[in-house]
Scaffold this motif. Structure first.
Motif, PDB file in Angstrom:
ATOM      1  N   ILE A   5       0.855  -1.193   0.000  1.00 52.90           N
ATOM      2  CA  ILE A   5       0.000   0.000   0.000  1.00 52.90           C
ATOM      3  C   ILE A   5       0.885   1.235   0.000  1.00 52.90           C
ATOM      4  CG2 ILE A   5      -1.767   1.282   1.275  1.00 52.90           C
ATOM      5  CD1 ILE A   5      -2.524  -1.446   2.596  1.00 52.90           C
ATOM      6  N   ALA A   6       0.624   2.136  -0.935  1.00 58.01           N
ATOM      7  CA  ALA A   6       1.363   3.407  -0.978  1.00 58.01           C
ATOM      8  C   ALA A   6       0.610   4.456  -0.172  1.00 58.01           C
ATOM      9  CB  ALA A   6       1.539   3.874  -2.416  1.00 58.01           C
ATOM     10  N   LEU A   7       1.358   5.291   0.526  1.00 57.89           N
ATOM     11  CA  LEU A   7       0.762   6.363   1.325  1.00 57.89           C
ATOM     12  C   LEU A   7       1.511   7.659   1.031  1.00 57.89           C
ATOM     13  CD1 LEU A   7      -0.311   6.125   5.060  1.00 57.89           C
ATOM     14  CD2 LEU A   7       0.855   8.135   4.183  1.00 57.89           C
ATOM     15  N   ILE A   8       0.772   8.668   0.604  1.00 60.52           N
ATOM     16  CA  ILE A   8       1.369   9.965   0.275  1.00 60.52           C
ATOM     17  C   ILE A   8       0.874  11.019   1.259  1.00 60.52           C
ATOM     18  CG2 ILE A   8       1.608  11.777  -1.458  1.00 60.52           C
ATOM     19  CD1 ILE A   8       1.224   9.744  -3.612  1.00 60.52           C
ATOM     20  N   PRO A   9       1.727  11.515   2.151  1.00 57.22           N
ATOM     21  CA  PRO A   9       1.323  12.625   3.018  1.00 57.22           C
ATOM     22  C   PRO A   9       1.302  13.908   2.192  1.00 57.22           C
ATOM     23  CG  PRO A   9       3.607  12.015   3.447  1.00 57.22           C
ATOM     24  CD  PRO A   9       3.101  11.047   2.425  1.00 57.22           C
ATOM     25  N   ALA A  10       0.139  14.527   2.080  1.00 61.02           N
ATOM     26  CA  ALA A  10      -0.004  15.708   1.219  1.00 61.02           C
ATOM     27  C   ALA A  10      -0.769  16.796   1.948  1.00 61.02           C
ATOM     28  CB  ALA A  10      -0.710  15.335  -0.085  1.00 61.02           C
ATOM     29  N   ALA A  11      -0.378  17.049   3.189  1.00 59.40           N
ATOM     30  CA  ALA A  11      -1.069  18.049   4.000  1.00 59.40           C
ATOM     31  C   ALA A  11      -0.234  19.297   4.219  1.00 59.40           C
ATOM     32  CB  ALA A  11      -1.457  17.451   5.353  1.00 59.40           C
ATOM     33  N   CYS A  78      -7.001  13.685   7.177  1.00 56.66           N
ATOM     34  CA  CYS A  78      -6.570  13.649   8.577  1.00 56.66           C
ATOM     35  C   CYS A  78      -5.112  14.069   8.726  1.00 56.66           C
ATOM     36  CB  CYS A  78      -6.783  12.253   9.159  1.00 56.66           C
ATOM     37  SG  CYS A  78      -5.901  10.929   8.284  1.00 56.66           S
ATOM     38  N   GLY A  79      -4.622  14.864   7.778  1.00 57.83           N
ATOM     39  CA  GLY A  79      -3.238  15.305   7.835  1.00 57.83           C
ATOM     40  C   GLY A  79      -2.944  16.128   9.068  1.00 57.83           C
ATOM     41  N   GLY A  80      -1.700  16.077   9.515  1.00 59.47           N
ATOM     42  CA  GLY A  80      -1.288  16.814  10.706  1.00 59.47           C
ATOM     43  C   GLY A  80      -0.378  17.980  10.379  1.00 59.47           C
ATOM     44  N   LEU A  81       0.217  18.547  11.406  1.00 62.35           N
ATOM     45  CA  LEU A  81       1.086  19.708  11.233  1.00 62.35           C
ATOM     46  C   LEU A  81       2.464  19.320  10.718  1.00 62.35           C
ATOM     47  CD1 LEU A  81       0.205  21.720  14.480  1.00 62.35           C
ATOM     48  CD2 LEU A  81      -0.665  22.072  12.154  1.00 62.35           C
ATOM     49  N   THR A  82       2.844  18.060  10.909  1.00 54.98           N
ATOM     50  CA  THR A  82       4.138  17.582  10.442  1.00 54.98           C
ATOM     51  C   THR A  82       3.928  16.375   9.538  1.00 54.98           C
ATOM     52  OG1 THR A  82       4.467  16.035  12.272  1.00 54.98           O
ATOM     53  CG2 THR A  82       5.223  18.320  12.600  1.00 54.98           C
ATOM     54  N   SER A  86       1.137  13.320   9.820  1.00 52.71           N
ATOM     55  CA  SER A  86       0.261  12.948   8.710  1.00 52.71           C
ATOM     56  C   SER A  86       0.363  11.458   8.403  1.00 52.71           C
ATOM     57  CB  SER A  86       0.606  13.767   7.459  1.00 52.71           C
ATOM     58  OG  SER A  86       0.273  15.126   7.628  1.00 52.71           O
ATOM     59  N   VAL A  87       1.583  10.926   8.384  1.00 48.13           N
ATOM     60  CA  VAL A  87       1.764   9.496   8.129  1.00 48.13           C
ATOM     61  C   VAL A  87       1.133   8.677   9.247  1.00 48.13           C
ATOM     62  CG1 VAL A  87       3.452   7.643   7.838  1.00 48.13           C
ATOM     63  CG2 VAL A  87       3.844   9.856   6.752  1.00 48.13           C
ATOM     64  N   LEU A 107       4.374   1.892   1.612  1.00 50.29           N
ATOM     65  CA  LEU A 107       5.388   2.666   0.892  1.00 50.29           C
ATOM     66  C   LEU A 107       5.040   4.144   1.037  1.00 50.29           C
ATOM     67  CD1 LEU A 107       4.913  -0.163  -0.834  1.00 50.29           C
ATOM     68  CD2 LEU A 107       6.495   0.946  -2.401  1.00 50.29           C
ATOM     69  N   VAL A 108       5.755   4.846   1.888  1.00 54.14           N
ATOM     70  CA  VAL A 108       5.485   6.268   2.107  1.00 54.14           C
ATOM     71  C   VAL A 108       6.292   7.068   1.085  1.00 54.14           C
ATOM     72  CG1 VAL A 108       5.485   8.175   3.741  1.00 54.14           C
ATOM     73  CG2 VAL A 108       5.161   5.821   4.559  1.00 54.14           C
ATOM     74  N   HIS A 109       5.578   7.883   0.300  1.00 58.85           N
ATOM     75  CA  HIS A 109       6.252   8.651  -0.752  1.00 58.85           C
ATOM     76  C   HIS A 109       5.869  10.122  -0.659  1.00 58.85           C
ATOM     77  CE1 HIS A 109       8.345   9.450  -4.443  1.00 58.85           C
ATOM     78  NE2 HIS A 109       7.269   9.931  -5.016  1.00 58.85           N
ATOM     79  N   ASP A 110       6.852  10.987  -0.906  1.00 55.98           N
ATOM     80  CA  ASP A 110       6.618  12.429  -0.883  1.00 55.98           C
ATOM     81  C   ASP A 110       5.856  12.870  -2.129  1.00 55.98           C
ATOM     82  OD1 ASP A 110       8.138  12.678   1.463  1.00 55.98           O
ATOM     83  OD2 ASP A 110      10.000  12.911   0.320  1.00 55.98           O
ATOM     84  N   ALA A 111       4.823  13.682  -1.943  1.00 56.16           N
ATOM     85  CA  ALA A 111       4.087  14.236  -3.078  1.00 56.16           C
ATOM     86  C   ALA A 111       4.985  15.114  -3.936  1.00 56.16           C
ATOM     87  CB  ALA A 111       2.888  15.044  -2.576  1.00 56.16           C
ATOM     88  N   ALA A 112       6.042  15.657  -3.334  1.00 60.42           N
ATOM     89  CA  ALA A 112       6.943  16.570  -4.031  1.00 60.42           C
ATOM     90  C   ALA A 112       8.138  15.858  -4.663  1.00 60.42           C
ATOM     91  CB  ALA A 112       7.434  17.655  -3.083  1.00 60.42           C
TER      92      ALA A 112
END
Length: 233
Positions: A5-11, A78-82, A86-87, A107-112
Motif C-alpha cells: 500500500i502506498a501512502l502519500i502525506p499531502a497536508a 486527517c493530515g497533521g502539522l508535520t 500525517s503518516v 510505501l510512504v512517498h513524498d508528493a513533491a
C-alpha cells in the motif's frame, strides 16, 4: 496475503517554494505536481491501493478529476502539522477501516518527488519484499561536504564516505511503522529515522538522481524538464 500500500502525506503547505498554493498542487508538465507521483504508483501492479493524506481544510483536491485512478486511490482528510503526524494519522485511519494489517507493506512517498519511476519502485519492492526490517531508496553522496560556521565560513570538510541521501518511497510493515512513529523523537525528518530510533537498520536501495524532492523554486524548472523528457519516450 501481504499487501503493498502506498501512502502519500499531502497536508503540507510547501512554503519554501514561495507559492501561495500548497506545493503538491503546483502545475508541472501540464499536470499538478502530485499527479505524477500518483500516476507512477498506480501503474505498479503489486501496489493494491494508493492513499493520500490531505489536510482537513483542503479544498483543492475535490476541484479536480481523479477518475483516471478510480478504484486505486483513496483519500483521508486527517493530515497533521508535520509529515510524521500525517503518516501516523493516515496509518491509523487505514488500519481502523480494516484496509491495512500489521504485516502489510506501506510505501510512504513524498508528493513533491514527481520524478519517481515505475522501474525504481519495482526495484524497491524486489529488494525489500522479504526483508526483515524494510528500507528506503537512497543515493550515495557525490559532492564534497562542508561544515559551516555561524558566519557562513567553512569550518571543515566532512568525509562523505558511507553517506547516502535519503529518498522515498520508504517501505516498512504497517504495524512496525506505526509503532515507530508513535514512539519517535520529535526531531525525526523521515520514516526511516523513526525505525532507526527503535534500534533497527533499514536497508538502503539504490535510487536515482531524477527522484529528487522539489523544495525550492528552481527545482520546478528541473522537474519540468525531466517529466517532459519522459513524456516523449
Amino acid at each position: 496475503m501481504t499487501n503493498f500500500i502506498a501512502l502519500i502525506p499531502a497536508a503540507g503547505s510547501g512554503s519554501r517554494v514561495g507559492e501561495r498554493a500548497p506545493k503538491q498542487y503546483l502545475p508541472l508538465a501540464g499536470k499538478m505536481m502530485i499527479y505524477h507521483a500518483l500516476r507512477t504508483l498506480c501503474r505498479v501492479r503489486r501496489i493494491s491501493k494508493v492513499c493520500v493524506v490531505l489536510a482537513p481544510e483542503d479544498g483543492e483536491w475535490v476541484q479536480h478529476d481523479w477518475s483516471e485512478f478510480a478504484g486505486k486511490i483513496q483519500t483521508f482528510p486527517c493530515g497533521g502539522l508535520t509529515r510524521a503526524e500525517s503518516v501516523t494519522n493516515g496509518l491509523k485511519a487505514l488500519m481502523a477501516a480494516g484496509q491495512a494489517a500489521d504485516e502489510d507493506w506501506i510505501l510512504v512517498h513524498d508528493a513533491a518527488r514527481p520524478g519517481l519511476s515505475v522501474n525504481l519502485t519495482e526495484r524497491l519492492l524486489d529488494e525489500l519484499a522479504e526483508d526483515e526490517v524494510g528500507g528506503l531508496l537512497a543515493i550515495p553522496l557525490a559532492d564534497t561536504l562542508k561544515r559551516a560556521t555561524s558566519h557562513a565560513r567553512v569550518a571543515r570538510t566532512e568525509s562523505r564516505d558511507g553517506l547516502w541521501q535519503a529518498q522515498t518511497p520508504q517501505m516498512f510493515r504497517a504495524g512496525l511503522l506505526l509503532s515507530a512513529l508513535e514512539q519517535a523523537p520529535a526531531e525525526i525528518t523521515d520514516d526511516a529515522s523513526a525505525i532507526e530510533a527503535l534500534g533497527l537498520s533499514p536497508k538502503l536501495v539504490l535510487g536515482d538522481s531524477y527522484n529528487f524532492k522539489v523544495t525550492y523554486p528552481q527545482d520546478l524548472a528541473l522537474a519540468e524538464l525531466i517529466l517532459r523528457e519522459r513524456m516523449t519516450e
